[in-house]
Design a protein around this motif. Structure first.
Motif, mmCIF file in Angstrom:
data_model
loop_
_atom_site.group_PDB
_atom_site.id
_atom_site.type_symbol
_atom_site.label_atom_id
_atom_site.label_comp_id
_atom_site.label_asym_id
_atom_site.label_seq_id
_atom_site.Cartn_x
_atom_site.Cartn_y
_atom_site.Cartn_z
ATOM 1 N N PHE A 1 37.769 72.959 -16.471
ATOM 2 C CA PHE A 1 38.436 71.923 -15.679
ATOM 3 C C PHE A 1 37.765 70.583 -15.907
ATOM 4 O O PHE A 1 36.537 70.501 -15.993
ATOM 5 C CB PHE A 1 38.320 72.224 -14.180
ATOM 6 N N TYR B 1 32.389 70.579 1.370
ATOM 7 C CA TYR B 1 33.794 70.587 0.962
ATOM 8 C C TYR B 1 34.379 71.993 1.085
ATOM 9 O O TYR B 1 33.679 72.984 0.905
ATOM 10 C CB TYR B 1 33.936 70.177 -0.511
ATOM 11 N N GLY C 1 25.609 60.746 -1.812
ATOM 12 C CA GLY C 1 25.581 59.694 -2.825
ATOM 13 C C GLY C 1 25.523 60.188 -4.245
ATOM 14 O O GLY C 1 25.372 59.394 -5.168
ATOM 15 N N ALA C 2 25.656 61.483 -4.451
ATOM 16 C CA ALA C 2 25.595 62.020 -5.813
ATOM 17 C C ALA C 2 26.928 62.668 -6.160
ATOM 18 O O ALA C 2 27.702 63.041 -5.293
ATOM 19 C CB ALA C 2 24.466 63.021 -5.944
ATOM 20 N N ALA C 3 27.164 62.800 -7.451
ATOM 21 C CA ALA C 3 28.474 63.239 -7.902
ATOM 22 C C ALA C 3 28.592 64.733 -8.156
ATOM 23 O O ALA C 3 29.668 65.291 -8.027
ATOM 24 C CB ALA C 3 28.855 62.482 -9.158
ATOM 25 N N THR D 1 44.804 75.402 -10.124
ATOM 26 C CA THR D 1 43.736 74.422 -10.074
ATOM 27 C C THR D 1 43.063 74.424 -8.708
ATOM 28 O O THR D 1 43.497 75.123 -7.796
ATOM 29 C CB THR D 1 44.267 73.022 -10.394
ATOM 30 N N TYR E 1 37.595 73.952 -0.795
ATOM 31 C CA TYR E 1 38.619 73.908 -1.830
ATOM 32 C C TYR E 1 39.442 75.183 -1.749
ATOM 33 O O TYR E 1 38.956 76.242 -1.338
ATOM 34 C CB TYR E 1 37.994 73.842 -3.232
ATOM 35 N N GLU F 1 36.506 61.345 -10.174
ATOM 36 C CA GLU F 1 36.189 60.763 -8.882
ATOM 37 C C GLU F 1 36.313 59.255 -9.002
ATOM 38 O O GLU F 1 36.080 58.679 -10.067
ATOM 39 C CB GLU F 1 34.773 61.136 -8.443
ATOM 40 N N PHE G 1 40.668 67.709 -9.405
ATOM 41 C CA PHE G 1 40.580 68.610 -10.548
ATOM 42 C C PHE G 1 41.883 68.654 -11.321
ATOM 43 O O PHE G 1 42.970 68.576 -10.746
ATOM 44 C CB PHE G 1 40.244 70.028 -10.074
ATOM 45 N N GLY G 2 41.780 68.818 -12.633
ATOM 46 C CA GLY G 2 42.941 69.083 -13.456
ATOM 47 C C GLY G 2 43.363 70.539 -13.315
ATOM 48 O O GLY G 2 42.738 71.319 -12.608
ATOM 49 N N GLN H 1 33.889 64.685 -14.600
ATOM 50 C CA GLN H 1 33.031 65.856 -14.729
ATOM 51 C C GLN H 1 33.802 66.988 -15.399
ATOM 52 O O GLN H 1 35.010 67.119 -15.223
ATOM 53 C CB GLN H 1 32.569 66.318 -13.340
ATOM 54 N N ASN I 1 31.328 56.761 -5.922
ATOM 55 C CA ASN I 1 30.067 57.329 -6.373
ATOM 56 C C ASN I 1 29.487 58.337 -5.385
ATOM 57 O O ASN I 1 28.407 58.840 -5.578
ATOM 58 C CB ASN I 1 29.043 56.217 -6.620
ATOM 59 N N ALA I 2 30.242 58.591 -4.327
ATOM 60 C CA ALA I 2 29.693 59.472 -3.293
ATOM 61 C C ALA I 2 30.091 60.913 -3.487
ATOM 62 O O ALA I 2 29.607 61.787 -2.801
ATOM 63 C CB ALA I 2 30.145 58.991 -1.913
ATOM 64 N N GLY I 3 31.001 61.158 -4.418
ATOM 65 C CA GLY I 3 31.387 62.538 -4.683
ATOM 66 C C GLY I 3 32.279 63.137 -3.635
ATOM 67 O O GLY I 3 32.565 64.326 -3.671
ATOM 68 N N ALA I 4 32.733 62.360 -2.666
ATOM 69 C CA ALA I 4 33.479 62.956 -1.567
ATOM 70 C C ALA I 4 34.883 63.366 -1.972
ATOM 71 O O ALA I 4 35.462 64.239 -1.358
ATOM 72 C CB ALA I 4 33.537 61.994 -0.382
ATOM 73 N N LYS I 5 35.460 62.729 -2.975
ATOM 74 C CA LYS I 5 36.824 63.077 -3.364
ATOM 75 C C LYS I 5 36.851 63.356 -4.860
ATOM 76 O O LYS I 5 36.753 62.445 -5.671
ATOM 77 C CB LYS I 5 37.775 61.926 -3.021
ATOM 78 N N LEU I 6 36.980 64.603 -5.185
ATOM 79 C CA LEU I 6 36.980 65.042 -6.573
ATOM 80 C C LEU I 6 38.349 65.635 -6.850
ATOM 81 O O LEU I 6 38.815 66.504 -6.121
ATOM 82 C CB LEU I 6 35.887 66.088 -6.753
ATOM 83 N N GLN J 1 41.227 70.216 -3.195
ATOM 84 C CA GLN J 1 40.302 69.928 -2.103
ATOM 85 C C GLN J 1 41.075 69.907 -0.785
ATOM 86 O O GLN J 1 42.113 69.257 -0.669
ATOM 87 C CB GLN J 1 39.604 68.595 -2.329
#
Lengths: 112, 112
Positions: A88, B34, B97-99, B43, B36, A92, A102-103, A33, A95-100, B46
């Motif tokens: 940024f 979340y 379930g979404a990103a 940066t 952050y 991930e 970032f750069g 993303q 597909n659940a988005g729980a751990k993203l 999380q």
């Protein structure tokens, strides 16, 4: 663990020019993303590109993804002063988005 | 439409004092939530995520804790602040379930 990083710390362009921000990552991903963060605000998502996609567009923005080289780019055409922000990439691996992850961000300045 | 509200907007606290930051999401049931943290010019890291009430996963140990007492509420706290806790704290949510992750406006914390 994943590492997402943009390849330039800062970029500066004149209004109307095009600019590209690059990002590389270290491990397999399900999606990447691009976010934009303006000063003092929370980030806002610009584009989400899944691992089975090669390109995604959103108005003046175009993101590419190359899973073989583990890299992505975000191009902005016809830049405006309001595009000035930190950009940024975030990866991930589910597909659940729980751990993203970032750069470090690329600070883009668009000058009049 | 979903809204995310963080409080307070800014805090100046003394080293060793307690801290509690809050976040509520309205208009969306059972979101992923979340926390952050972002150092000035840095940066986004999380800290915690939660996929359901009463369940919080820690991503990074920074002498902070998080709780989700209600489906729409996420709390970040510590009993004893350190200088290194200074920064910008962002609450965020994503649909199950979404990103795409949606960020709040953040809390600027200065520890003195």
């Amino acid at each position: 663990s994943q590492l997402a990083e943009e390849n330039s710390w800062a970029l500066s362009v004149h209004e109307g020019e095009s600019v590209t921000v690059n990002c590389s990552y270290k491990t397999s991903i399900t999606a990447l993303q691009w976010y934009r963060q303006k000063s003092g605000k929370g980030p806002a998502q610009l584009i989400l590109i899944r691992s089975n996609e090669r390109e995604k567009r959103n108005g003046r923005l175009r993101a590419t993804l190359d899973t073989s080289s583990q890299s992505s780019s975000l191009s902005i055409t016809a830049t405006r002063c309001e595009d000035t922000a930190v950009y940024f990439c975030a990866t991930e691996n589910n597909n659940a988005g729980a751990k993203l992850t970032f750069g470090g961000g690329t600070r883009l300045t668009v000058r009049p | 439409a979903q809204t995310i509200h963080q409080w307070p907007v800014a805090e100046i606290k003394a080293v060793g004092s307690p801290l509690s930051l809050g976040c509520t999401i309205k208009g969306k049931s059972s979101p992923n939530l979340y926390w952050y943290w972002q150092a000035t010019g840095g940066t986004l890291q999380q800290l915690f995520y939660s996929i359901t009430v009463g369940q919080v996963e820690s991503v990074v140990q920074l002498n902070l804790s998080a709780s989700r007492p209600k489906d729409d509420q996420f709390i970040l706290s510590t009993e004893k602040l350190l200088l290194s806790h200074s920064g910008f704290y962002l609450c965020a949510w994503s649909p199950q379930g979404a990103a795409e992750v949606f960020f709040g406006k953040g809390t600027r914390l200065t520890v003195v």
